[in-house]
Design a protein around this motif. Sequence first.
Motif, PDB file in Angstrom:
ATOM      1  N   ARG B 169       0.846  -1.180   0.000  1.00  0.00           N
ATOM      2  CA  ARG B 169       0.000   0.000   0.000  1.00  0.00           C
ATOM      3  C   ARG B 169       0.886   1.236   0.000  1.00  0.00           C
ATOM      4  N   VAL B 170       0.640   2.171  -0.923  1.00  0.00           N
ATOM      5  CA  VAL B 170       1.491   3.367  -0.982  1.00  0.00           C
ATOM      6  C   VAL B 170       0.753   4.633  -0.626  1.00  0.00           C
ATOM      7  N   LYS B 171      -0.582   4.589  -0.689  1.00  0.00           N
ATOM      8  CA  LYS B 171      -1.308   5.799  -0.305  1.00  0.00           C
ATOM      9  C   LYS B 171      -2.708   5.400   0.152  1.00  0.00           C
ATOM     10  N   GLU B 172      -3.208   6.176   1.097  1.00  0.00           N
ATOM     11  CA  GLU B 172      -4.533   5.911   1.619  1.00  0.00           C
ATOM     12  C   GLU B 172      -5.275   7.238   1.716  1.00  0.00           C
ATOM     13  N   ILE B 173      -6.436   7.315   1.106  1.00  0.00           N
ATOM     14  CA  ILE B 173      -7.166   8.584   1.081  1.00  0.00           C
ATOM     15  C   ILE B 173      -8.504   8.395   1.770  1.00  0.00           C
ATOM     16  N   GLN B 174      -8.766   9.237   2.742  1.00  0.00           N
ATOM     17  CA  GLN B 174     -10.045   9.167   3.437  1.00  0.00           C
ATOM     18  C   GLN B 174     -11.176   9.566   2.514  1.00  0.00           C
ATOM     19  N   MET B 175     -12.279   8.772   2.565  1.00  0.00           N
ATOM     20  CA  MET B 175     -13.435   9.161   1.774  1.00  0.00           C
ATOM     21  C   MET B 175     -14.681   8.990   2.626  1.00  0.00           C
ATOM     22  N   HIS B 176     -15.807   9.285   2.018  1.00  0.00           N
ATOM     23  CA  HIS B 176     -17.057   9.257   2.778  1.00  0.00           C
ATOM     24  C   HIS B 176     -17.637   7.839   2.819  1.00  0.00           C
ATOM     25  N   ASN B 177     -17.922   7.266   1.642  1.00  0.00           N
ATOM     26  CA  ASN B 177     -18.455   5.905   1.570  1.00  0.00           C
ATOM     27  C   ASN B 177     -18.235   5.366   0.156  1.00  0.00           C
ATOM     28  N   PRO B 178     -16.957   5.107  -0.174  1.00  0.00           N
ATOM     29  CA  PRO B 178     -16.626   4.829  -1.578  1.00  0.00           C
ATOM     30  C   PRO B 178     -17.068   3.448  -2.031  1.00  0.00           C
ATOM     31  N   SER B 179     -17.499   3.339  -3.273  1.00  0.00           N
ATOM     32  CA  SER B 179     -17.868   2.023  -3.803  1.00  0.00           C
ATOM     33  C   SER B 179     -17.183   1.801  -5.143  1.00  0.00           C
ATOM     34  N   GLY B 180     -17.941   1.852  -6.262  1.00  0.00           N
ATOM     35  CA  GLY B 180     -17.360   1.494  -7.545  1.00  0.00           C
ATOM     36  C   GLY B 180     -16.370   2.531  -8.055  1.00  0.00           C
ATOM     37  N   LEU B 181     -15.429   2.067  -8.874  1.00  0.00           N
ATOM     38  CA  LEU B 181     -14.455   2.996  -9.442  1.00  0.00           C
ATOM     39  C   LEU B 181     -14.077   2.615 -10.867  1.00  0.00           C
ATOM     40  N   GLY B 182     -13.533   3.603 -11.585  1.00  0.00           N
ATOM     41  CA  GLY B 182     -13.150   3.359 -12.974  1.00  0.00           C
ATOM     42  C   GLY B 182     -12.048   4.313 -13.377  1.00  0.00           C
ATOM     43  N   ILE B 183     -11.258   3.902 -14.375  1.00  0.00           N
ATOM     44  CA  ILE B 183     -10.108   4.715 -14.810  1.00  0.00           C
ATOM     45  C   ILE B 183     -10.269   5.101 -16.265  1.00  0.00           C
ATOM     46  N   SER B 184     -10.000   6.359 -16.555  1.00  0.00           N
ATOM     47  CA  SER B 184      -9.923   6.803 -17.949  1.00  0.00           C
ATOM     48  C   SER B 184      -8.633   7.586 -18.099  1.00  0.00           C
ATOM     49  N   LYS B 185      -7.687   7.021 -18.814  1.00  0.00           N
ATOM     50  CA  LYS B 185      -6.347   7.607 -18.999  1.00  0.00           C
ATOM     51  C   LYS B 185      -5.718   7.894 -17.627  1.00  0.00           C
ATOM     52  N   ASP B 186      -5.483   9.148 -17.299  1.00  0.00           N
ATOM     53  CA  ASP B 186      -4.826   9.438 -16.016  1.00  0.00           C
ATOM     54  C   ASP B 186      -5.812   9.903 -14.962  1.00  0.00           C
ATOM     55  N   ARG B 187      -7.072   9.559 -15.146  1.00  0.00           N
ATOM     56  CA  ARG B 187      -8.063  10.013 -14.185  1.00  0.00           C
ATOM     57  C   ARG B 187      -8.808   8.826 -13.603  1.00  0.00           C
ATOM     58  N   LEU B 188      -8.963   8.890 -12.304  1.00  0.00           N
ATOM     59  CA  LEU B 188      -9.673   7.840 -11.588  1.00  0.00           C
ATOM     60  C   LEU B 188     -10.978   8.427 -11.075  1.00  0.00           C
ATOM     61  N   PHE B 189     -12.076   7.700 -11.279  1.00  0.00           N
ATOM     62  CA  PHE B 189     -13.375   8.174 -10.809  1.00  0.00           C
ATOM     63  C   PHE B 189     -13.888   7.204  -9.755  1.00  0.00           C
ATOM     64  N   VAL B 190     -14.344   7.751  -8.645  1.00  0.00           N
ATOM     65  CA  VAL B 190     -14.808   6.911  -7.542  1.00  0.00           C
ATOM     66  C   VAL B 190     -16.186   7.370  -7.090  1.00  0.00           C
ATOM     67  N   CYS B 191     -17.128   6.430  -7.034  1.00  0.00           N
ATOM     68  CA  CYS B 191     -18.438   6.752  -6.475  1.00  0.00           C
ATOM     69  C   CYS B 191     -18.287   6.831  -4.960  1.00  0.00           C
ATOM     70  N   ASP B 192     -18.635   7.953  -4.372  1.00  0.00           N
ATOM     71  CA  ASP B 192     -18.392   8.141  -2.943  1.00  0.00           C
ATOM     72  C   ASP B 192     -19.695   8.300  -2.170  1.00  0.00           C
TER      73      ASP B 192
END
Lengths: 313, 257
Positions: B169-192
């Motif tokens: 593990r190299v990084k951990e980011i606090q979120m509200h209530n994350p579920s599904g995620l997807g990547i497009s090129k250099d962008r990550l999208f997370v349902c929170d």
Amino acid sequence: MTERTQRLTASIGAFAVGTLFYLLVRGYAVSPHIPLDIVHLPVAQVVADSFPSFIHSIAVVLLATSFGMGRRGAFFTGLLLSTFLEVAQIFLPLGTFDDTDLVAGWAGVAIAAFLPKLKLADSKRNRMSWPLILVSVSTSAASSSYEPDPNPTFPKKSDRQRPYPPLIREEYEPTYMSYAELRNSFKVEAPRAAGEFGKILILGKRLIVSEPNVGVHIFDNSNPAQPKAEYFLNLPGNVDLAAKDNVLYADSFVDLVAIQLGDAPPKLLKRVEDVFRWNAYQVLKNEKIRFTQRPRMELGVVIGARSIKENSK
Amino acid sequence: MKILQRNSPAFLLAYCQLMLVSCGSEMLRSDSRGEENVGKTGSTSRFTILNEHLYTLSMGRIQSFKISDPKELRVDGAVRVAADIETITNDGAKLYVGAETAMYIYSVAIPALPELLGRHAHQQACDPVVTSGNFAFVTLRNQLGSSRCGRRTNTLEVIDISNPKRPQRVKEIQMHNPSGLGISKDRLFVCDGDAGLAEFDISNPTETQELSRARDEVCADVIALENTLVATSSDGISQYDLSEEKFGFLSRISAQK
């Protein structure tokens, strides 16, 4: 300090050290507000992963000697039990089988039974040492990976806060769709609104989404700013979708169907029957209904539940 | 010291575990990136298509169906996996089966009969994962009312998987209530969860940073396409424009209760 006090102090101290261990090494398990980071060495991770098995086996040996077993007996008991528990994880969903866990278990047993300086397995002390037993049992329990049923059917605390339920018990019986009806149920229809959305699939310019247990909605998504509903496929019991080369594969209760897509309206190509598990509760997933009589698989697929009120004496 | 000597059993033994959580990293996203003409799905499911076969999960087994000629669709083989398997996906070469207590990896050298290559222990089929290069992104979520996937954390984890046997593990980011995620090129999208849909910059994964957030988008999962992002939930399907670094709302298909 009496010996009892010493052991108690040591137990509490050990609990504290153990907690610290989990904070430092398995940091992600604890509150994210504690700003400690995980140790990144692979060796530490193997140790962290297999530590419960190591502790387990020491606990077993200690329990054995606490009950009066000799050093050698305790050793073999520990060896057999830790090996059996690990190997059993291949067949039972109690946890996962790991070679490192197995080795850790053996190491724990060997250390507990034979290292004289540690005086762990000392059969001369035949009387039970309560702090030790308590610690062994709670550690074993805490480090086991048994996961209880996430949807238990016994009453929860919140139920007890309401007034007692009436003495009339609600009984349910299933409503069936016969297999003949099921195999005749696929229809291509005009698009309609969906009550909810389930699995979604993008195939070329099409957006295909399942309405769980009802059917499949097909949209023309060539302009994502204005998706256009094209068709609705009536497909009872549908949950999953996959597609390749303009053929859509979807389940319909216990069957798998292949549907041709393209410029022409969708067409059913083939149905393979009885390939998925018959599940009497598939349609009722969100409701806490349990049938009092066993649903009969030979009558068809269950598409609903009907209540038959019955007084209890 | 007397305590250490005579009471070393207690000292060695009693490590009180606070949580019953095992590891984080779970099943891969099913997006059939390597295959032409194969439909792109969002969340993993019990179906996956690899080459000329459709693989489905049923009754603790992987069933394979030959799909080279859909009119001749038929069962081709089945292999037993485990009782608690839930999801199946593939990366263009191997099958990944997510179960409650492990992840299984299968080869399809004999397409009709997948062969077990390996098994990753201590992994639960709860948490979605996407990969990009040498990094995997996982969301860990506290699922209310679930003892199996309930935990006191809601985070996005960035994991270095250059050595697949020992992910770090190299990084951990606090979120509200994350579920599904997807990547497009250099962008990550997370349902929170109720906090909306978050966009992250992952050009340097160890320095993953949040770029923006669509607070009104309550989604369960996302599918990243060439230039659009499809955000899905049981109530509706929203689409966003991703071309030229935009993140603009396009359309929504709503369900009607």
